[in-house]
Design a protein around this motif. Sequence first.
Motif, PDB file in Angstrom:
ATOM      1  N   UNK A 141      -1.616 -24.405 -20.812  1.00  0.00           N
ATOM      2  CA  UNK A 141      -1.302 -24.957 -19.493  1.00  0.00           C
ATOM      3  C   UNK A 141      -2.387 -24.626 -18.474  1.00  0.00           C
ATOM      4  N   UNK A 142      -2.873 -23.384 -18.523  1.00  0.00           N
ATOM      5  CA  UNK A 142      -3.903 -22.992 -17.569  1.00  0.00           C
ATOM      6  C   UNK A 142      -5.205 -23.754 -17.845  1.00  0.00           C
ATOM      7  N   UNK A 143      -5.502 -23.994 -19.121  1.00  0.00           N
ATOM      8  CA  UNK A 143      -6.696 -24.768 -19.469  1.00  0.00           C
ATOM      9  C   UNK A 143      -6.599 -26.189 -18.917  1.00  0.00           C
ATOM     10  N   UNK A 144      -5.410 -26.781 -19.010  1.00  0.00           N
ATOM     11  CA  UNK A 144      -5.212 -28.122 -18.450  1.00  0.00           C
ATOM     12  C   UNK A 144      -5.419 -28.117 -16.937  1.00  0.00           C
ATOM     13  N   UNK A 145      -4.938 -27.052 -16.293  1.00  0.00           N
ATOM     14  CA  UNK A 145      -5.114 -26.942 -14.844  1.00  0.00           C
ATOM     15  C   UNK A 145      -6.599 -26.849 -14.485  1.00  0.00           C
ATOM     16  N   UNK A 146      -7.352 -26.068 -15.256  1.00  0.00           N
ATOM     17  CA  UNK A 146      -8.784 -25.912 -14.995  1.00  0.00           C
ATOM     18  C   UNK A 146      -9.515 -27.241 -15.192  1.00  0.00           C
ATOM     19  N   UNK A 147      -9.134 -27.996 -16.214  1.00  0.00           N
ATOM     20  CA  UNK A 147      -9.744 -29.314 -16.439  1.00  0.00           C
ATOM     21  C   UNK A 147      -9.452 -30.227 -15.250  1.00  0.00           C
ATOM     22  N   UNK A 148      -8.185 -30.241 -14.784  1.00  0.00           N
ATOM     23  CA  UNK A 148      -7.833 -31.042 -13.602  1.00  0.00           C
ATOM     24  C   UNK A 148      -8.635 -30.595 -12.375  1.00  0.00           C
ATOM     25  N   UNK A 149      -8.792 -29.280 -12.216  1.00  0.00           N
ATOM     26  CA  UNK A 149      -9.540 -28.736 -11.071  1.00  0.00           C
ATOM     27  C   UNK A 149     -10.981 -29.245 -11.082  1.00  0.00           C
ATOM     28  N   UNK A 150     -11.553 -29.348 -12.263  1.00  0.00           N
ATOM     29  CA  UNK A 150     -12.921 -29.827 -12.382  1.00  0.00           C
ATOM     30  C   UNK A 150     -13.091 -31.289 -12.020  1.00  0.00           C
ATOM     31  N   UNK A 151     -11.990 -32.052 -12.001  1.00  0.00           N
ATOM     32  CA  UNK A 151     -12.081 -33.464 -11.645  1.00  0.00           C
ATOM     33  C   UNK A 151     -12.090 -33.680 -10.130  1.00  0.00           C
ATOM     34  N   UNK A 152     -11.829 -32.645  -9.350  1.00  0.00           N
ATOM     35  CA  UNK A 152     -11.803 -32.762  -7.893  1.00  0.00           C
ATOM     36  C   UNK A 152     -13.233 -32.637  -7.384  1.00  0.00           C
ATOM     37  N   UNK A 153     -13.774 -33.721  -6.885  1.00  0.00           N
ATOM     38  CA  UNK A 153     -15.174 -33.766  -6.475  1.00  0.00           C
ATOM     39  C   UNK A 153     -15.282 -33.960  -4.960  1.00  0.00           C
ATOM     40  N   UNK A 154     -16.338 -33.424  -4.360  1.00  0.00           N
ATOM     41  CA  UNK A 154     -16.546 -33.652  -2.922  1.00  0.00           C
ATOM     42  C   UNK A 154     -16.934 -35.094  -2.656  1.00  0.00           C
ATOM     43  N   UNK A 155     -16.702 -35.534  -1.419  1.00  0.00           N
ATOM     44  CA  UNK A 155     -16.996 -36.916  -1.060  1.00  0.00           C
ATOM     45  C   UNK A 155     -17.437 -36.979   0.398  1.00  0.00           C
ATOM     46  N   UNK A 156     -18.287 -37.939   0.693  1.00  0.00           N
ATOM     47  CA  UNK A 156     -18.642 -38.232   2.084  1.00  0.00           C
ATOM     48  C   UNK A 156     -17.870 -39.424   2.627  1.00  0.00           C
ATOM     49  N   UNK A 157     -16.945 -39.955   1.832  1.00  0.00           N
ATOM     50  CA  UNK A 157     -16.194 -41.148   2.222  1.00  0.00           C
ATOM     51  C   UNK A 157     -14.730 -40.777   2.440  1.00  0.00           C
ATOM     52  N   UNK A 158     -14.428 -40.233   3.620  1.00  0.00           N
ATOM     53  CA  UNK A 158     -13.053 -39.902   3.974  1.00  0.00           C
ATOM     54  C   UNK A 158     -12.816 -40.291   5.431  1.00  0.00           C
ATOM     55  N   UNK A 159     -11.582 -40.178   5.875  1.00  0.00           N
ATOM     56  CA  UNK A 159     -11.248 -40.479   7.266  1.00  0.00           C
ATOM     57  C   UNK A 159     -11.510 -39.229   8.100  1.00  0.00           C
ATOM     58  N   UNK A 160     -12.769 -39.063   8.531  1.00  0.00           N
ATOM     59  CA  UNK A 160     -13.190 -37.825   9.175  1.00  0.00           C
ATOM     60  C   UNK A 160     -12.725 -37.760  10.626  1.00  0.00           C
ATOM     61  N   UNK A 161     -12.560 -36.524  11.112  1.00  0.00           N
ATOM     62  CA  UNK A 161     -12.366 -36.307  12.539  1.00  0.00           C
ATOM     63  C   UNK A 161     -13.571 -36.854  13.288  1.00  0.00           C
ATOM     64  N   UNK A 162     -13.348 -37.339  14.528  1.00  0.00           N
ATOM     65  CA  UNK A 162     -14.418 -38.021  15.267  1.00  0.00           C
ATOM     66  C   UNK A 162     -15.669 -37.167  15.415  1.00  0.00           C
ATOM     67  N   UNK A 163     -15.493 -35.857  15.681  1.00  0.00           N
ATOM     68  CA  UNK A 163     -16.657 -35.010  15.934  1.00  0.00           C
ATOM     69  C   UNK A 163     -17.384 -34.613  14.659  1.00  0.00           C
ATOM     70  N   UNK A 164     -16.841 -35.030  13.504  1.00  0.00           N
ATOM     71  CA  UNK A 164     -17.476 -34.748  12.217  1.00  0.00           C
ATOM     72  C   UNK A 164     -17.706 -36.028  11.419  1.00  0.00           C
ATOM     73  N   UNK A 165     -17.711 -37.149  12.134  1.00  0.00           N
ATOM     74  CA  UNK A 165     -17.808 -38.443  11.459  1.00  0.00           C
ATOM     75  C   UNK A 165     -19.131 -38.633  10.747  1.00  0.00           C
TER      76      UNK A 165
END
Length: 331
Positions: A70-94
């Motif tokens: 189960x923990x291995x599956x969680x770690x695999x899922x965690x690795x799929x979370x990638x950073x992005x520059x395409x989100x609904x940013x706050x105005x001062x961080x757009x």
Amino acid sequence: MFRIVLLSLVTFLMILSSLWAVLALWFQAPGGGAGRYGFPLLWLLGLVALLYWFWLGGSWWQSLLVYIALFALLVVWWGTIKPSNQRDWADDLAHITTGTVDGRQVRLDNVRNFHWRSQQDYDIGWESRVYDLSRLRSVDMFTSNWGLAAISHVLVSFGFSDGEHVAFSVEIRRERHERFSELGGFFKQFELSIIAADERDIVRVRSNVRHEELELYRINLGPADARELFRSFVVQANQLAEQPRFYHTVTGNCTTIVYSMMKKIVDGLPLDHRLLLTGYLPAYVHEVGGMVPGLSLAELQRRGRITQQAREADTAPDFSALIRRGVPGWE
């Protein structure tokens, strides 16, 4: 006795790793509020069931194998979370500031220049500006504190011979609905951003709008090193604009990013716990000879407290000059 000690150690490791798992699910589980509460709860219920099986079910090794899977599956899922520059940013961080360097001419795009009336009421401004590094005359460090003695935000500001200043800030990049969380910074909650801004924006919003306490220190850095530090900010910002990266409370924050730049410019800068406990960073900079020489840290701190000066200067066109009155190195 050996069996009991071994099983107790394994149990401790299961509980400790589950603490990380619960927090990871709390901050990143899909499904909105239902997922945020539901998945951590399911993990805890599963942990209780597996520990019961581990100690009383007679098949401790089977329970351990299920937990590892189960923990291995969680770690695999965690690795799929990638950073992005395409989100609904706050105005001062757009935007992330980007730049192009042509010799000593630097063009910065998306320099922030907001006019703040309150945290919810402001005029949005993003500008392109050109700087001549041959006219670069100073480097300053601002620290901004909001009540926790050990934690401050750090800004680095560059001054030019015509009196213009531009401040760089390594920021968490919040989405519109998000609030900052030191704990969330360990669990991929925020991306990382570098913003260049007018001091009447990025300093004034902290002193006059958020009511934080600010200190200003003139940094003892030669002209060539100052120019190289400016270029380093541009390079780092361009990289973040091209390849998004998660903010991390320890390894990728407003101080450690700047330290990584300075280490390439100034030989022998030591690692120190004050790079993480940023409220004590001025003591570190003073110890390594980075401040105006001949004055104690206490004197530099006393004369560098600019909060009241910033509040009185408010929207004055010469805001940057007014906040520096009496600061060592700016007499």
